[in-house]
Design a protein around this motif. Sequence first.
Motif, PDB file in Angstrom:
ATOM      1  N   MET A 180       5.863   1.242   5.526  1.00 25.73           N
ATOM      2  CA  MET A 180       6.546   0.248   6.340  1.00 25.73           C
ATOM      3  C   MET A 180       5.901   0.209   7.714  1.00 25.73           C
ATOM      4  O   MET A 180       5.858   1.192   8.423  1.00 25.73           O
ATOM      5  CB  MET A 180       8.013   0.617   6.453  1.00 25.73           C
ATOM      6  CG  MET A 180       8.854  -0.580   6.703  1.00 25.73           C
ATOM      7  SD  MET A 180      10.497  -0.229   6.169  1.00 25.73           S
ATOM      8  CE  MET A 180      11.381  -1.364   7.170  1.00 25.73           C
ATOM      9  N   LEU A 201       9.816  -2.174   0.962  1.00 33.46           N
ATOM     10  CA  LEU A 201      10.226  -3.155   1.961  1.00 33.46           C
ATOM     11  C   LEU A 201      11.472  -2.684   2.695  1.00 33.46           C
ATOM     12  O   LEU A 201      11.603  -2.871   3.885  1.00 33.46           O
ATOM     13  CB  LEU A 201      10.455  -4.513   1.303  1.00 33.46           C
ATOM     14  CG  LEU A 201       9.172  -5.084   0.673  1.00 33.46           C
ATOM     15  CD1 LEU A 201       9.479  -6.257  -0.219  1.00 33.46           C
ATOM     16  CD2 LEU A 201       8.177  -5.478   1.752  1.00 33.46           C
ATOM     17  N   ASP A 202      12.394  -2.085   1.969  1.00 34.63           N
ATOM     18  CA  ASP A 202      13.548  -1.489   2.651  1.00 34.63           C
ATOM     19  C   ASP A 202      14.341  -0.612   1.692  1.00 34.63           C
ATOM     20  O   ASP A 202      14.212  -0.731   0.472  1.00 34.63           O
ATOM     21  CB  ASP A 202      14.468  -2.563   3.239  1.00 34.63           C
ATOM     22  CG  ASP A 202      15.148  -2.067   4.520  1.00 34.63           C
ATOM     23  OD1 ASP A 202      15.168  -0.836   4.740  1.00 34.63           O
ATOM     24  OD2 ASP A 202      15.650  -2.898   5.287  1.00 34.63           O
ATOM     25  N   PHE A 243      12.844   1.377  12.135  1.00 35.37           N
ATOM     26  CA  PHE A 243      12.316   0.768  10.912  1.00 35.37           C
ATOM     27  C   PHE A 243      13.143  -0.466  10.588  1.00 35.37           C
ATOM     28  O   PHE A 243      14.236  -0.360  10.049  1.00 35.37           O
ATOM     29  CB  PHE A 243      12.444   1.733   9.734  1.00 35.37           C
ATOM     30  CG  PHE A 243      11.343   2.741   9.644  1.00 35.37           C
ATOM     31  CD1 PHE A 243      10.022   2.343   9.517  1.00 35.37           C
ATOM     32  CD2 PHE A 243      11.624   4.089   9.659  1.00 35.37           C
ATOM     33  CE1 PHE A 243       9.012   3.279   9.403  1.00 35.37           C
ATOM     34  CE2 PHE A 243      10.615   5.028   9.546  1.00 35.37           C
ATOM     35  CZ  PHE A 243       9.307   4.624   9.422  1.00 35.37           C
ATOM     36  N   LEU A 286      10.643   6.530   4.419  1.00 36.26           N
ATOM     37  CA  LEU A 286       9.774   5.502   4.978  1.00 36.26           C
ATOM     38  C   LEU A 286       8.599   6.124   5.725  1.00 36.26           C
ATOM     39  O   LEU A 286       7.484   5.623   5.672  1.00 36.26           O
ATOM     40  CB  LEU A 286      10.575   4.568   5.891  1.00 36.26           C
ATOM     41  CG  LEU A 286      11.627   3.727   5.160  1.00 36.26           C
ATOM     42  CD1 LEU A 286      12.442   2.907   6.140  1.00 36.26           C
ATOM     43  CD2 LEU A 286      10.985   2.814   4.132  1.00 36.26           C
ATOM     44  N   THR A 302      10.859  -3.311  -3.297  1.00 39.07           N
ATOM     45  CA  THR A 302       9.447  -3.190  -2.951  1.00 39.07           C
ATOM     46  C   THR A 302       8.701  -4.477  -3.280  1.00 39.07           C
ATOM     47  O   THR A 302       9.217  -5.347  -3.976  1.00 39.07           O
ATOM     48  CB  THR A 302       8.774  -2.060  -3.759  1.00 39.07           C
ATOM     49  OG1 THR A 302       8.945  -2.344  -5.144  1.00 39.07           O
ATOM     50  CG2 THR A 302       9.358  -0.706  -3.457  1.00 39.07           C
ATOM     51  N   ASP A 303       7.489  -4.561  -2.769  1.00 40.58           N
ATOM     52  CA  ASP A 303       6.568  -5.624  -3.130  1.00 40.58           C
ATOM     53  C   ASP A 303       6.009  -5.260  -4.507  1.00 40.58           C
ATOM     54  O   ASP A 303       5.371  -4.219  -4.655  1.00 40.58           O
ATOM     55  CB  ASP A 303       5.453  -5.666  -2.072  1.00 40.58           C
ATOM     56  CG  ASP A 303       4.434  -6.757  -2.340  1.00 40.58           C
ATOM     57  OD1 ASP A 303       4.273  -7.132  -3.518  1.00 40.58           O
ATOM     58  OD2 ASP A 303       3.807  -7.222  -1.380  1.00 40.58           O
ATOM     59  N   HIS A 345      12.236 -10.390   9.271  1.00 43.79           N
ATOM     60  CA  HIS A 345      12.904 -11.386   8.439  1.00 43.79           C
ATOM     61  C   HIS A 345      12.129 -12.686   8.311  1.00 43.79           C
ATOM     62  O   HIS A 345      12.639 -13.659   7.798  1.00 43.79           O
ATOM     63  CB  HIS A 345      14.308 -11.662   8.997  1.00 43.79           C
ATOM     64  CG  HIS A 345      15.284 -10.604   8.582  1.00 43.79           C
ATOM     65  ND1 HIS A 345      14.938  -9.279   8.490  1.00 43.79           N
ATOM     66  CD2 HIS A 345      16.583 -10.682   8.211  1.00 43.79           C
ATOM     67  CE1 HIS A 345      15.981  -8.589   8.091  1.00 43.79           C
ATOM     68  NE2 HIS A 345      16.999  -9.408   7.912  1.00 43.79           N
ATOM     69  N   LYS A 384       4.500  -1.532  -2.017  1.00 40.05           N
ATOM     70  CA  LYS A 384       4.945  -1.205  -0.662  1.00 40.05           C
ATOM     71  C   LYS A 384       6.471  -1.278  -0.558  1.00 40.05           C
ATOM     72  O   LYS A 384       7.079  -2.254  -1.008  1.00 40.05           O
ATOM     73  CB  LYS A 384       4.306  -2.205   0.307  1.00 40.05           C
ATOM     74  CG  LYS A 384       4.607  -1.949   1.745  1.00 40.05           C
ATOM     75  CD  LYS A 384       3.954  -3.009   2.612  1.00 40.05           C
ATOM     76  CE  LYS A 384       4.866  -3.315   3.780  1.00 40.05           C
ATOM     77  NZ  LYS A 384       4.430  -4.438   4.574  1.00 40.05           N
ATOM     78  N   GLN A 434      12.926  -4.234   8.699  1.00 43.52           N
ATOM     79  CA  GLN A 434      12.141  -5.169   7.907  1.00 43.52           C
ATOM     80  C   GLN A 434      12.148  -6.521   8.611  1.00 43.52           C
ATOM     81  O   GLN A 434      13.205  -7.092   8.847  1.00 43.52           O
ATOM     82  CB  GLN A 434      12.755  -5.263   6.503  1.00 43.52           C
ATOM     83  CG  GLN A 434      12.171  -6.325   5.620  1.00 43.52           C
ATOM     84  CD  GLN A 434      10.678  -6.130   5.389  1.00 43.52           C
ATOM     85  OE1 GLN A 434      10.179  -5.019   5.386  1.00 43.52           O
ATOM     86  NE2 GLN A 434       9.966  -7.225   5.241  1.00 43.52           N
ATOM     87  N   LEU A 458       8.665 -12.718   3.104  1.00 41.40           N
ATOM     88  CA  LEU A 458       8.935 -11.838   1.964  1.00 41.40           C
ATOM     89  C   LEU A 458       7.791 -12.040   0.978  1.00 41.40           C
ATOM     90  O   LEU A 458       7.257 -13.143   0.875  1.00 41.40           O
ATOM     91  CB  LEU A 458      10.260 -12.217   1.288  1.00 41.40           C
ATOM     92  CG  LEU A 458      11.561 -11.653   1.855  1.00 41.40           C
ATOM     93  CD1 LEU A 458      12.751 -12.292   1.169  1.00 41.40           C
ATOM     94  CD2 LEU A 458      11.625 -10.140   1.719  1.00 41.40           C
TER      95      LEU A 458
END
Length: 426
Positions: free
Chosen positions: A421, A195-196, A156, A415, A187-188, A160, A193, A158, A163
């Motif tokens: 993710m 993100l990490d 998993f 996750l 999160t978004d 780069h 969602k 994210q 964003l």
Amino acid sequence: MSNQNNTRILLNIKDKSIHFSDESVQQEVIKGVLSHVVYATHSPDHPDYCTKCGCINQDNSIIKNGTKSVTIKLPKCSNFTTYLKLKKQRYYCKMCSHTFISQTNLVDKNCSISKNTYHKVLLEIKTKRSVWDISKSNNISHTTINSWITNINSKFIQPHNSLPKNLSFDEFKSVKEVKGKMSFIFTDADTGKILDILTHRHIGFLKSYFFSFPLEVRKQVETVSMDMFKGYIDLVKSCFPNAKIITDRFHVVQLINRSFNSVRTQVMKENKQYYSKLKKYWKLLMMTQDDLDDKEYKHFKCFPHLMTEQQVVDELLRSSKELEECYWLMQRIRLSINNRQIDYFEDLISKNYKHLPKTIQTTINTFNYHKTSILNALTYEYSNGKLEGTNNLIKVIKRIAFGYRSFTNFRARVLLISNTMLPLQL
Ligand SMILES: [Zn+2]
């Protein structure tokens, strides 16, 4: 249809070079458990090359050299632990004088658990079941399952290169292994969602994480919603040059509620006459003033006469002038936040509250410190609302995990279960 084919379909074994005999299924006790054992032979095409030295097979340089039996764990059949005892072909290479064994796509090399079993467990890891449960129902040790989860965690990552425009930061009480006990999640803000999830919320650590995104990507972030943790302000200012900070409205309301509540408990301790009343009916005090019922007369245990909710609150506020003033301050601040009345909120926090308890003063000072970002919250639509669902999920996962120790596995599990993710390749 031949028995051969029936067995193949039941066990979902696609490798055509595995052959079952007519009496292939036996019941045997293995490790004290009555199990189904399926006997089969692996007889693939003669190998083209030696797996040890890589030499091409020519002029009979690779010859058959007996067999080797291996035991492979399959997914349970009719709730019986099921094993495949597979007789594999052994070969001898004349070029390097080594022997090697035929490989099937049923299992990974040096592994005794079939890929089907692995995939079945993987699907179960994605559900809200404890590893202990999954371990028991599949007859696979929880150490093995946890090592699979650890392995998944590293997959998993994210990406780069982008964003979302609107981010949401939060922290949650983490697993035992984490120093400082709080882990960071972002999160978004539009989709919720994840993100990490990062081990801890130390600002230096978070800065180096976000600095690993190119500046162009970081510049695209327009808003960041968060609570009033001071460190985040510095973090956003240095990492996201174009982002506006939004203090989550929920946290503003929560803070004033908490400080009012601590004033109430203080009054409660000092005022014996009102002790039980303030203790019992605190929920009425926390209700929004407009929602209190002022029509229906009911019996309240601590009061001799029938009363309305409104009358109970009025009576409670008579216990202390200070409490009454704090009550109205809390109600007004909440009103200004809920109705997004910027001027009203600014006016409320600009007043002098030196005569009120310290906790209220501290809260008002905090609001003044975060004034710009709170006012942003009254202007923009974004909040941490979507994160709340995620935080509930985290609580559930912690419960089913009986207090995960390892952050790595915990992160992978969150996750996997939240399924938000994307970049996971198995
Ligand atoms: Zn060889």
